[in-house]
Enzyme design. Sequence first.
Site, PDB file in Angstrom:
ATOM      1  N   GLU A 228       0.892  -1.168   0.000  1.00  0.00           N
ATOM      2  CA  GLU A 228       0.000   0.000   0.000  1.00  0.00           C
ATOM      3  C   GLU A 228       0.919   1.204   0.000  1.00  0.00           C
ATOM      4  OE1 GLU A 228      -2.947  -0.701  -0.641  1.00  0.00           O
ATOM      5  OE2 GLU A 228      -2.908  -2.814  -0.075  1.00  0.00           O
TER       6      GLU A 228
ATOM      7  N   CYS B 220      -1.371   9.034   4.018  1.00  0.00           N
ATOM      8  CA  CYS B 220      -1.379   8.660   2.604  1.00  0.00           C
ATOM      9  C   CYS B 220      -2.667   9.150   1.953  1.00  0.00           C
ATOM     10  CB  CYS B 220      -1.247   7.163   2.458  1.00  0.00           C
ATOM     11  SG  CYS B 220      -2.360   6.304   3.554  1.00  0.00           S
TER      12      CYS B 220
HETATM   13  P1  NAD Z   1       9.185   5.144   2.976  1.00  0.00           P
HETATM   14  O1  NAD Z   1       8.916   4.497   1.677  1.00  0.00           O
HETATM   15  O2  NAD Z   1      10.265   6.143   3.063  1.00  0.00           O
HETATM   16  O3  NAD Z   1       9.536   4.020   4.060  1.00  0.00           O
HETATM   17  C1  NAD Z   1       8.699   2.903   4.261  1.00  0.00           C
HETATM   18  C2  NAD Z   1       9.532   1.758   4.789  1.00  0.00           C
HETATM   19  O4  NAD Z   1      10.430   1.335   3.752  1.00  0.00           O
HETATM   20  C3  NAD Z   1      10.405   2.145   5.984  1.00  0.00           C
HETATM   21  O5  NAD Z   1      10.445   1.070   6.900  1.00  0.00           O
HETATM   22  C4  NAD Z   1      11.747   2.365   5.346  1.00  0.00           C
HETATM   23  O6  NAD Z   1      12.842   2.194   6.227  1.00  0.00           O
HETATM   24  C5  NAD Z   1      11.744   1.295   4.284  1.00  0.00           C
HETATM   25  N1  NAD Z   1      12.701   1.545   3.216  1.00  0.00           N
HETATM   26  C6  NAD Z   1      13.200   2.731   2.812  1.00  0.00           C
HETATM   27  N2  NAD Z   1      14.079   2.551   1.823  1.00  0.00           N
HETATM   28  C7  NAD Z   1      14.120   1.235   1.581  1.00  0.00           C
HETATM   29  C8  NAD Z   1      14.849   0.425   0.681  1.00  0.00           C
HETATM   30  N3  NAD Z   1      15.679   0.951  -0.199  1.00  0.00           N
HETATM   31  N4  NAD Z   1      14.647  -0.897   0.730  1.00  0.00           N
HETATM   32  C9  NAD Z   1      13.784  -1.427   1.613  1.00  0.00           C
HETATM   33  N5  NAD Z   1      13.080  -0.720   2.494  1.00  0.00           N
HETATM   34  C10 NAD Z   1      13.238   0.592   2.469  1.00  0.00           C
HETATM   35  O7  NAD Z   1       7.800   5.753   3.480  1.00  0.00           O
HETATM   36  P2  NAD Z   1       7.503   6.601   4.789  1.00  0.00           P
HETATM   37  O8  NAD Z   1       8.090   7.961   4.617  1.00  0.00           O
HETATM   38  O9  NAD Z   1       7.812   5.835   6.012  1.00  0.00           O
HETATM   39  O10 NAD Z   1       5.922   6.686   4.693  1.00  0.00           O
HETATM   40  C11 NAD Z   1       5.278   7.592   3.847  1.00  0.00           C
HETATM   41  C12 NAD Z   1       4.840   6.922   2.564  1.00  0.00           C
HETATM   42  O11 NAD Z   1       4.018   5.820   2.851  1.00  0.00           O
HETATM   43  C13 NAD Z   1       3.998   7.865   1.699  1.00  0.00           C
HETATM   44  O12 NAD Z   1       4.320   7.661   0.349  1.00  0.00           O
HETATM   45  C14 NAD Z   1       2.576   7.397   1.995  1.00  0.00           C
HETATM   46  O13 NAD Z   1       1.648   7.713   0.989  1.00  0.00           O
HETATM   47  C15 NAD Z   1       2.780   5.923   2.160  1.00  0.00           C
HETATM   48  N6  NAD Z   1       1.727   5.306   2.944  1.00  0.00           N
HETATM   49  C16 NAD Z   1       0.752   4.625   2.282  1.00  0.00           C
HETATM   50  C17 NAD Z   1      -0.290   4.043   2.985  1.00  0.00           C
HETATM   51  C18 NAD Z   1      -1.391   3.301   2.267  1.00  0.00           C
HETATM   52  O14 NAD Z   1      -2.173   2.639   2.923  1.00  0.00           O
HETATM   53  N7  NAD Z   1      -1.474   3.390   0.950  1.00  0.00           N
HETATM   54  C19 NAD Z   1      -0.334   4.159   4.372  1.00  0.00           C
HETATM   55  C20 NAD Z   1       0.691   4.854   5.019  1.00  0.00           C
HETATM   56  C21 NAD Z   1       1.708   5.423   4.293  1.00  0.00           C
END
Ligand code: NAD
Length: 542
Positions: A293, A327
């Site tokens: 998501e 999000c």
């Molecule tokens: P992010 O993508 O920066 O991080 C999410 C997770 O991925 C974290 O645990 C992070 O450490 C990990 N991550 C980062 N780089 C990575 C890599 N190269 N390889 C593997 N894992 C990695 O997102 P965020 O800033 O924590 O959250 C915000 C984002 O999440 C926004 O885009 C938001 O829209 C989305 N979001 C979506 C939903 C939904 O239900 N659609 C819900 C909440 C947040």
Amino acid sequence: MGKGFFNVPIAINEPVKSYAPGSPERKEVLEAYKTMFNSKIDVPLYINGQNITTGNTRTISPPHDHQHIVGTYHLAEQSHIDEAISTALEARKTWSLMPWEQRAGIFLKAAELVAGPYRAKINAATMIGQSKNIYQAEIDSACELVDFLRFNVQYMTDIYHEQPESTSDAWNRIEYRPLEGFTYAVSPFNFTAIAGNLPACMALMGNVVVWKPSDSQVYSAKVIMDIFEEAGVPPGVINVVFGDPVMISNTVLASPDFSGLHFTGSTFIFKELWKQIGNNIHNYKTYPRIVGETGGKDFIVAHKSANPKHVATAIARGAFEFQGQKCSAASRAYIPKSIWAEVKALVLEDVKSFKMGSPEDMSNFITAVIHEGSFDKLAKYIDQAKKDSEVEIIAGGGHDKSKGYFIEPTVIVTKDPKYTTMCTELFGPVITIYVYEDNAYAETLKLVDETSEYALTGAIISKDRYAITQATEALQNCAGNFYINDKPTGAVVGQQPFGGARASGTNDKAGSPQNLLRWVSPRMIKETFVTPLDYRYPFLGE
Ligand code: NAD
């Protein structure tokens, strides 16, 4: 085993407490906040039920007071990830055989621990570590987490009840087996409830998990682990690792036993992980399940029949609650010219009334954004907007990171409906508004559909049922959660299962049976009572 067809408690949504002045919950959470803010925690990795300290640590600071340290957390080496995987696989041998009612008992207990004894603590952790005001913390880390845990138990039993037809001489049964191997949960910073749910729902269905929380959600992740431990999640079933996400994912996804990714976060990272899984596909023992998501560019469309006050309130809440870091947050709005003057005046009045600062002061509606990276990105877009001739900033525009990462709630009005802030997910307290000619409603709906790669949430506000019907039809592929006469945020587990399509994710609807079905691999069992003795069918007779 199997000594009864048990009913689970009927899931009900956890009531949201008010935290009004003088309420006992307000006093309790503020006391917890003070104590936690003025002490230091040390957060280990959790592998096989052991607290692992590696000595390689990072500090934890509140985004609204970034020089203040509330704790440290330990970073994993590759060997810890290998250990988390092998330990999970070992735990699977017993966990996957545990009767479902015992698994249910653990997670129902976890729900009650969140709702009761841990409520103030998990809310305070979310206020301190993620800078949520008390209301935002309550609806997320207390209520939504409780709801996920309770409803998922009910949905699990609903799934188990789904059985095929049988005949008198053959009994057909479906077993909902956990996935073979181990699963990987990667969670975002912005919802404590999502962080808890990603590993918990897979474990509930009998899977074992390696969970990597966000570096910006460590404080509340620790509280979640304390709760899971107290609720009785056995060692090795959910293993928590912090650290370099690339190293962790490389190690996890290289394992032949990797069987499922449960991701919530940004679109780019999810696509990278999907690609990596594809590259490794020949190494896996089974086809991994992939659930993600991801981002959004969520909209509000107002029709000329809309009540301007409804539109303004949807913008004030939808765009700015939790600093727009949902999000589902409204980040683009389309307002007809005839009601714009009124909507504008009301929005400006609302924004002017917002107070911004620490969540400890409960009169603050807005607090800080999550980290310096996010602050700098938002400041860059806002400063660029100040220079661009096709846009005007009508509210906010200020930013200051001297004490905390504070971005003023900002309203941009654009003449170009494809201006960058109409298309790009900024993930902060910024909304861009495009004012359209009243008679260009159909064209505007087309524009909404074509402007962004995302399709997460969106809202139509109108008193005219034909206009609502038209929007519902025209926008059918641009939002997985579509709202009529409401803001596009605030989905409740059990009521509005959540998820989007296009670049917003696989739309497996968190907090629903559809999601849980991704974490099981059904086995069909046919049991024949009178087994045939002769291969010959009657038609072969003379
Ligand atoms: P992010 O993508 O920066 O991080 C999410 C997770 O991925 C974290 O645990 C992070 O450490 C990990 N991550 C980062 N780089 C990575 C890599 N190269 N390889 C593997 N894992 C990695 O997102 P965020 O800033 O924590 O959250 C915000 C984002 O999440 C926004 O885009 C938001 O829209 C989305 N979001 C979506 C939903 C939904 O239900 N659609 C819900 C909440 C947040």
